[in-house]
Write an enzyme that holds these catalytic residues in place. Structure first.
Site, PDB file in Angstrom:
ATOM      1  N   LYS A 119       7.365  -7.578  10.903  1.00 30.70           N
ATOM      2  CA  LYS A 119       6.924  -8.240   9.671  1.00 30.70           C
ATOM      3  C   LYS A 119       7.335  -9.708   9.675  1.00 30.70           C
ATOM      4  O   LYS A 119       6.562 -10.573   9.273  1.00 30.70           O
ATOM      5  CB  LYS A 119       7.509  -7.543   8.439  1.00 30.70           C
ATOM      6  CG  LYS A 119       6.917  -6.163   8.174  1.00 30.70           C
ATOM      7  CD  LYS A 119       7.551  -5.564   6.922  1.00 30.70           C
ATOM      8  CE  LYS A 119       7.187  -4.100   6.750  1.00 30.70           C
ATOM      9  NZ  LYS A 119       7.985  -3.468   5.681  1.00 30.70           N
ATOM     10  N   LYS A 164      -3.198   2.029  14.293  1.00 25.14           N
ATOM     11  CA  LYS A 164      -2.899   2.925  13.191  1.00 25.14           C
ATOM     12  C   LYS A 164      -3.724   2.545  11.957  1.00 25.14           C
ATOM     13  O   LYS A 164      -3.925   1.360  11.684  1.00 25.14           O
ATOM     14  CB  LYS A 164      -1.402   2.765  12.886  1.00 25.14           C
ATOM     15  CG  LYS A 164      -0.881   3.604  11.756  1.00 25.14           C
ATOM     16  CD  LYS A 164       0.612   3.375  11.604  1.00 25.14           C
ATOM     17  CE  LYS A 164       1.027   3.626  10.176  1.00 25.14           C
ATOM     18  NZ  LYS A 164       2.455   3.559   9.950  1.00 25.14           N
ATOM     19  N   LYS A 184      -3.968  -0.411   5.568  1.00 27.61           N
ATOM     20  CA  LYS A 184      -4.705  -1.238   4.617  1.00 27.61           C
ATOM     21  C   LYS A 184      -4.831  -2.685   5.107  1.00 27.61           C
ATOM     22  O   LYS A 184      -5.883  -3.290   5.014  1.00 27.61           O
ATOM     23  CB  LYS A 184      -3.984  -1.203   3.265  1.00 27.61           C
ATOM     24  CG  LYS A 184      -4.684  -2.014   2.204  1.00 27.61           C
ATOM     25  CD  LYS A 184      -4.841  -1.227   0.942  1.00 27.61           C
ATOM     26  CE  LYS A 184      -5.543  -2.083  -0.087  1.00 27.61           C
ATOM     27  NZ  LYS A 184      -5.646  -1.453  -1.379  1.00 27.61           N
TER      28      LYS A 184
END
Ligand code: TRP
Length: 324
Positions: free
Chosen positions: A111, A191, A194
């Site tokens: 991230k 994967k 969203k």
């Protein structure tokens, strides 16, 4: 009796990836063990976001979870920020968590690498997660494989706190991995998630679902109808394993290997089985959308129950640590 705790980000509507990766398992478990399911909005604010958006996505996640079968009568369903003790315990855990362990978390590194400026809260994200779980002294955490490292850290935090302030006070929470392996997006590349825009919403209309399913990536070896394929490398086959009865799954594998049918035939059968499971979920969602109070009342009751337990834990924690 074991107590489970799990959390989910308020990303709005559920998609079939998080349904299969976590939620369907929770729906099962709520009938077997005492369950806490938390929409983790304090976690969500560790990345840039818009306040109005967060409020809507948090509500929609609550609604989606109830539509998917989370039953507030069987399970404590609540929104994290309604129980501020989560942040208090997280602060306390921050004081005993080694910085190096946080810097080693792969999710943090991932991230952080995509952020221009990294907030300290992003680094401390797994400390808040440990607080979520341990505030309720939960011993079992049903999650997907991607959370295993965070849970190792939760156990280390429990051990360290116990060693200093109260032997055996917190249990060491163990992961209970979801039976379904992780679901790829319909692009077959990564994967389902969203942020990658490759999802199928759990509440999407059947026509929209078919419009996504029809062109979805299959085994690239099946260029023409008569080319045999390998189901193991086909995402559609893995979705069959999640939604179709065992006899159909066997049939799918055989017909793929022998080119007994085309990929579109295979997808049509998947679509039928998908709809069989999702039709009642969509119906429940419509009823909840028509009467949003059913969702907000359930979340209120969940927060009240969670808050009672959280207050009890924090009173003991403060006592043992010499606070107040
Ligand atoms: N980090 C988890 C995820 O992204 C969400 C989460 C927050 C969680 N707190 C938790 C999961 C506690 C299990 C237990 O999926």
């Amino acid at each position: 009796m074991p107590r489970i705790f799990s959390g989910i980000q308020p990303s709005g509507e559920l998609h079939i990836g998080n349904y299969l990766g976590a939620v369907r398992n929770w729906v099962q478990l709520q009938h077997e063990v005492e369950s806490f399911i938390c929409v983790v909005d304090y976690h969500a604010i560790t990345l840039p976001y818009a306040p109005e958006d967060l409020r809507r996505r948090t509500f929609e996640m609550g609604l989606s979870l109830m539509a998917a079968g989370i039953d507030p009568a069987k399970c404590t369903l609540f929104v994290q920020s309604r129980v501020p003790e989560h942040t208090e315990l997280a602060w306390i855990f921050n004081t005993i968590t080694p910085l190096g362990e946080l810097e080693r978390q792969t999710q943090f590194k991932d991230k952080a690498s995509r952020q221009e400026s990294v907030a300290a809260g992003l680094l401390n994200y797994p400390v808040l997660q440990a607080a979520d779980i341990l505030l309720y002294k939960a011993d079992t955490v049903p999650v997907g494989e991607d959370q295993v490292q965070h849970l190792e850290l939760s156990r280390e935090i429990a051990r360290r706190w116990n060693a200093r302030f109260g032997d055996g006070f917190f249990p060491e929470p163990q992961p209970r991995l979801t039976p379904t392996r992780r679901i790829m997006g319909l692009d077959g590349q990564a994967k389902m998630s969203k942020s990658l825009g490759n999802t199928v919403g759990l509440l999407e209309k059947p026509d929209d679902m078919w419009a996504k399913l029809r062109p979805a990536v299959t085994d690239p070896a099946r260029v023409r109808r008569e080319d045999p394929g390998n189901p193991e490398i086909c995402n559609i086959y893995h979705l069959h394993k999640a939604f179709s009865p065992p006899a159909t799954v066997d049939e799918v594998a055989t017909k793929c290997r022998t080119a007994g049918w085309g990929c579109i035939d295979c997808k049509k059968v998947l679509f039928e089985n998908l709809n069989a499971e999702l039709t009642p979920i969509r119906a429940r969602a419509e009823a909840l959308q028509a009467d949003p109070r059913l969702v907000t009342d359930a979340l209120d009751a969940g927060a009240a129950h969670a808050g009672t337990i959280a207050k009890g834990t924090m009173a003991e924690v403060r006592q043992r640590m010499g606070l107040r």
